[in-house]
Structure formats: C-alpha cells, structure tokens
Design a protein around this motif. Structure first.
Motif, PDB file in Angstrom:
ATOM      1  N   PRO A  75      42.792  47.138  33.868  1.00  0.00           N
ATOM      2  CA  PRO A  75      43.986  47.991  33.780  1.00  0.00           C
ATOM      3  C   PRO A  75      44.700  48.083  35.125  1.00  0.00           C
ATOM      4  CG  PRO A  75      41.950  49.298  33.505  1.00  0.00           C
ATOM      5  CD  PRO A  75      41.547  47.915  33.930  1.00  0.00           C
ATOM      6  N   THR A  76      46.027  47.941  35.121  1.00  0.00           N
ATOM      7  CA  THR A  76      46.804  48.033  36.357  1.00  0.00           C
ATOM      8  C   THR A  76      48.130  48.743  36.079  1.00  0.00           C
ATOM      9  OG1 THR A  76      48.302  46.122  36.253  1.00  0.00           O
ATOM     10  CG2 THR A  76      46.011  45.661  36.850  1.00  0.00           C
ATOM     11  N   MET A  77      48.817  49.039  37.181  1.00  0.00           N
ATOM     12  CA  MET A  77      50.183  49.557  37.055  1.00  0.00           C
ATOM     13  C   MET A  77      51.192  48.497  37.498  1.00  0.00           C
ATOM     14  SD  MET A  77      49.938  53.600  37.732  1.00  0.00           S
ATOM     15  CE  MET A  77      49.901  53.536  39.514  1.00  0.00           C
TER      16      MET A  77
ATOM     17  N   HIS B 134      49.103  42.073  43.165  1.00  0.00           N
ATOM     18  CA  HIS B 134      48.830  41.376  44.424  1.00  0.00           C
ATOM     19  C   HIS B 134      47.388  40.864  44.350  1.00  0.00           C
ATOM     20  CE1 HIS B 134      46.626  45.026  45.260  1.00  0.00           C
ATOM     21  NE2 HIS B 134      47.713  45.747  45.149  1.00  0.00           N
TER      22      HIS B 134
ATOM     23  N   GLY C  28      38.948  48.626  41.144  1.00  0.00           N
ATOM     24  CA  GLY C  28      38.790  48.335  42.559  1.00  0.00           C
ATOM     25  C   GLY C  28      38.229  49.520  43.347  1.00  0.00           C
TER      26      GLY C  28
ATOM     27  N   PRO D 205      35.242  44.944  45.467  1.00  0.00           N
ATOM     28  CA  PRO D 205      35.554  45.341  46.849  1.00  0.00           C
ATOM     29  C   PRO D 205      37.054  45.334  47.163  1.00  0.00           C
ATOM     30  CG  PRO D 205      34.369  43.231  46.781  1.00  0.00           C
ATOM     31  CD  PRO D 205      34.425  43.735  45.381  1.00  0.00           C
TER      32      PRO D 205
ATOM     33  N   VAL E 102      40.432  44.359  48.735  1.00  0.00           N
ATOM     34  CA  VAL E 102      41.055  43.169  49.335  1.00  0.00           C
ATOM     35  C   VAL E 102      42.099  43.668  50.335  1.00  0.00           C
ATOM     36  CG1 VAL E 102      42.408  41.089  48.889  1.00  0.00           C
ATOM     37  CG2 VAL E 102      40.674  41.824  47.242  1.00  0.00           C
TER      38      VAL E 102
ATOM     39  N   ALA F  63      44.810  47.701  53.574  1.00  0.00           N
ATOM     40  CA  ALA F  63      44.390  47.503  52.187  1.00  0.00           C
ATOM     41  C   ALA F  63      45.605  47.112  51.353  1.00  0.00           C
ATOM     42  CB  ALA F  63      43.769  48.788  51.649  1.00  0.00           C
ATOM     43  N   LYS F  64      45.458  46.053  50.570  1.00  0.00           N
ATOM     44  CA  LYS F  64      46.599  45.630  49.740  1.00  0.00           C
ATOM     45  C   LYS F  64      46.919  46.717  48.735  1.00  0.00           C
ATOM     46  CE  LYS F  64      46.158  40.728  50.248  1.00  0.00           C
ATOM     47  NZ  LYS F  64      47.316  39.858  50.302  1.00  0.00           N
TER      48      LYS F  64
HETATM   49  P1  AMP Z   1      46.872  50.012  40.418  1.00  0.00           P
HETATM   50  O1  AMP Z   1      47.789  48.979  39.863  1.00  0.00           O
HETATM   51  O2  AMP Z   1      47.201  50.451  41.803  1.00  0.00           O
HETATM   52  O3  AMP Z   1      46.645  51.148  39.453  1.00  0.00           O
HETATM   53  O4  AMP Z   1      45.467  49.296  40.560  1.00  0.00           O
HETATM   54  C1  AMP Z   1      44.844  48.685  39.458  1.00  0.00           C
HETATM   55  C2  AMP Z   1      43.455  48.333  39.831  1.00  0.00           C
HETATM   56  O5  AMP Z   1      43.457  47.427  40.935  1.00  0.00           O
HETATM   57  C3  AMP Z   1      42.631  49.556  40.274  1.00  0.00           C
HETATM   58  O6  AMP Z   1      41.323  49.438  39.758  1.00  0.00           O
HETATM   59  C4  AMP Z   1      42.663  49.440  41.765  1.00  0.00           C
HETATM   60  O7  AMP Z   1      41.557  50.048  42.405  1.00  0.00           O
HETATM   61  C5  AMP Z   1      42.618  47.925  41.952  1.00  0.00           C
HETATM   62  N1  AMP Z   1      43.150  47.568  43.268  1.00  0.00           N
HETATM   63  C6  AMP Z   1      44.356  47.908  43.787  1.00  0.00           C
HETATM   64  N2  AMP Z   1      44.470  47.450  45.050  1.00  0.00           N
HETATM   65  C7  AMP Z   1      43.293  46.825  45.346  1.00  0.00           C
HETATM   66  C8  AMP Z   1      42.787  46.164  46.499  1.00  0.00           C
HETATM   67  N3  AMP Z   1      43.493  46.058  47.614  1.00  0.00           N
HETATM   68  N4  AMP Z   1      41.543  45.640  46.431  1.00  0.00           N
HETATM   69  C9  AMP Z   1      40.801  45.746  45.306  1.00  0.00           C
HETATM   70  N5  AMP Z   1      41.223  46.363  44.184  1.00  0.00           N
HETATM   71  C10 AMP Z   1      42.458  46.895  44.201  1.00  0.00           C
END
Ligand code: AMP
Length: 278
Positions: free
Chosen positions: A27-29, A33, A146, A173, A175, A182-183
């Motif tokens: 799942p992401t928003m 990257h 993540g 971990p 990235v 942190a990305k």
């Molecule tokens: P988000 O789109 O920000 O909701 O992130 C979606 C998923 O990607 C979440 O589980 C985050 O923890 C993971 N995530 C976002 N950025 C990173 C990163 N730099 N390294 C590892 N996982 C990440």
C-alpha cells in the motif's frame, strides 16, 4: 500490469490472477520512489503476484494543506510499477474506499501514545481505517511496509494480529538518498535550499550512536535537537528515544536492548520524519 482506477475494475483484474494464495501487497500514497520500489521488490521475491495501491487517504491527514499539496503522479507511478513487474496497480477513488464515512475507532495497543501519535491526532486511526479496508479488498497473504514509518509498521503489525487477519507483515529497511536523506514523496516539495539542508537531519541523528556512550537519553535528545536547529532552515518538532518493540520512551539506556531514535523536523511547510536504531 493492469491499471485499475475503481473498485469494479480492480475486482475484474483480481479475478484474473491464477494464484490468489500468493498475493503480496504494497500500500502506498503514490509519488513513488526507490523506497516504495524496494517494497515491491521484496514482494516479488516472496509472492507470485504483486498488487500495489496508490491512494492518498484523506482520513490519515490531520492537516488540510498537507493533503492538498501531497504530490500526485499516477502516470509516472504506473510506468515505474510496470518496470518492477507488479501485476495490478489499484488506484481507487475516495468513494471506492469510503462509500460512507468511516467511523471505526481502532485499538492500537497504546503504540500511538508517543512519536507521531500525539502530534498528528487521528492519524494512526486513519491509517488503520485505510489499511483494513484495503486488506479486505486485496486479500493478500503478505503485506510490505517500510521502516521509514517505523511507528506505522509496528501499529499495522499490532492491529493485523489483533483483528485476526491471516496476513504476514514484512518490514523493509529505509532507502536513503546518497547524502543520507530518507527518500520520501514529500522531498519533492522542498525548495533547492531546503533540499541541501535536509541531509543534516540524518547526519545529526547518527551522532546519537556515539553520544549514547557518555550521555543519558535525555541529554542525547537535547544535543541532537540543538544541532539540527542550528541549521536555520530546519526546526525540530520532536526527537524521542523509544524502545524499538513497545515504543515506550527510554529514560535510561538499561531500559531497552533495542533503543530507537525517531524525529520529525520541519523544513516549513514540509514535515520530514526519520528514525534509526541506536
Ligand atoms: P507512503 O506512500 O509514504 O504512504 O509510503 C508507502 C510505504 O512505503 C510505507 O510502508 C512507507 O513506510 C514505505 N516507504 C516510504 N518511503 C520509504 C523509504 N525511504 N524506504 C523504505 N520504505 C519507504
């Protein structure tokens, strides 16, 4: 890869998957990257099928401006996921996820008491609303989150188990950019000057690993905060040192065998979070 933009489209694509017992879910928003893609790669290693969702979940935003400015780049996201070999990209509409208002209040086991919890009231309940809703739709065997959002990962593990979902949660971990930042999708919102300043966060928090040999946790926090804030473009919202398992504050080093430092720092109006094991 099949791109689906509604629940109806998703269900059709889902039916076409031959092995529903081996679905890995990320799942992401969106505004994807390499951090997100690392989760997709972990899912691919473990599962026959990989489903990724891109949904900017309104119920987890407690700041309207943050929701309004959150980057949305669906076409680029789809191209990246195609390359990574995802099977389905699920990019639903708000009505697909919330046909009516979601009033559910979740037991988060007290894991939201520190860190992001008090600073973003309702945030983790919103995360639980969207993640459970997505779990019910996607029905994965494995889901990947993540460590970038360390507290979220712990909370997802907690309610997945408490609610009896048969889903294995894997933490991946953080990235980072080559300069240590942190990305994050929000990094694209930084001005060039802020982008240059932002790696100061990670560089500074890493010093806690040395400082812990001579200073108490509270003294370490004060020192790190002072050093981060010495950069005029950065402003610490909080720094805490917590136990990596129960997420409770570590007041003396003997309290925890896996202390973790986490923080939120403003490069206004952008809010950046990071965390490291100490
Ligand atoms: P988000 O789109 O920000 O909701 O992130 C979606 C998923 O990607 C979440 O589980 C985050 O923890 C993971 N995530 C976002 N950025 C990173 C990163 N730099 N390294 C590892 N996982 C990440």
């Amino acid at each position: 890869m099949i791109l689906t933009k509604s629940l109806g489209e998703f269900k059709k694509a889902f039916e076409s998957l031959p092995d529903k017992e081996s679905i890995g879910f990320v799942p992401t928003m969106g505004a994807l990257h390499e951090g997100h893609l690392s989760l997709v790669q972990s899912a691919r290693k473990k599962c026959r099928h990989v489903i990724v969702s891109v949904f900017v979940n309104p119920t987890q935003f407690n700041n309207k401006q943050d929701l309004a400015t959150y980057p949305r780049t669906l076409d680029a996201d789809a191209a990246l996921l195609e390359k990574e070999g995802a099977d389905i990209l699920f990019a639903p509409q708000v009505e697909d996820i919330y046909p009516e208002e979601d009033t559910r209040i979740f037991d988060l086991g007290g894991l939201d008491k520190y860190g992001e919890g008090p600073r973003r009231p309702g945030h983790f309940n919103g995360v639980a609303q969207v993640v459970t809703r997505l779990f019910d739709i996607v029905r994965p065997k494995y889901a990947f989150f993540g460590e970038k959002d360390y507290q979220q990962l712990a909370i997802v593990k907690y309610f997945t188990k408490a609610l009896g979902y048969d889903i294995e949660i894997t933490g991946c971990p953080i990235v980072r950019e080559s300069d240590g930042l942190a990305k994050s999708s929000r990094n694209t919102l930084l001005t060039p000057e802020q982008r240059l300043a932002a790696p100061h966060i990670y560089k500074t928090i890493c010093k806690a690993r040395e400082l812990k040999h001579t200073l108490s946790p509270q003294q370490v926090i004060e020192k790190i905060k002072e050093e981060i804030d010495s950069n005029g473009l950065l402003e610490t919202e909080y720094i805490e040192i917590v136990d990596g398992t129960d997420l409770k504050p570590v007041t003396k080093w003997s309290d925890s065998d896996n202390p973790r430092l986490w923080c939120a720092v403003y490069a206004r109006p952008v809010r950046l979070i990071d965390n490291i094991a100490l």
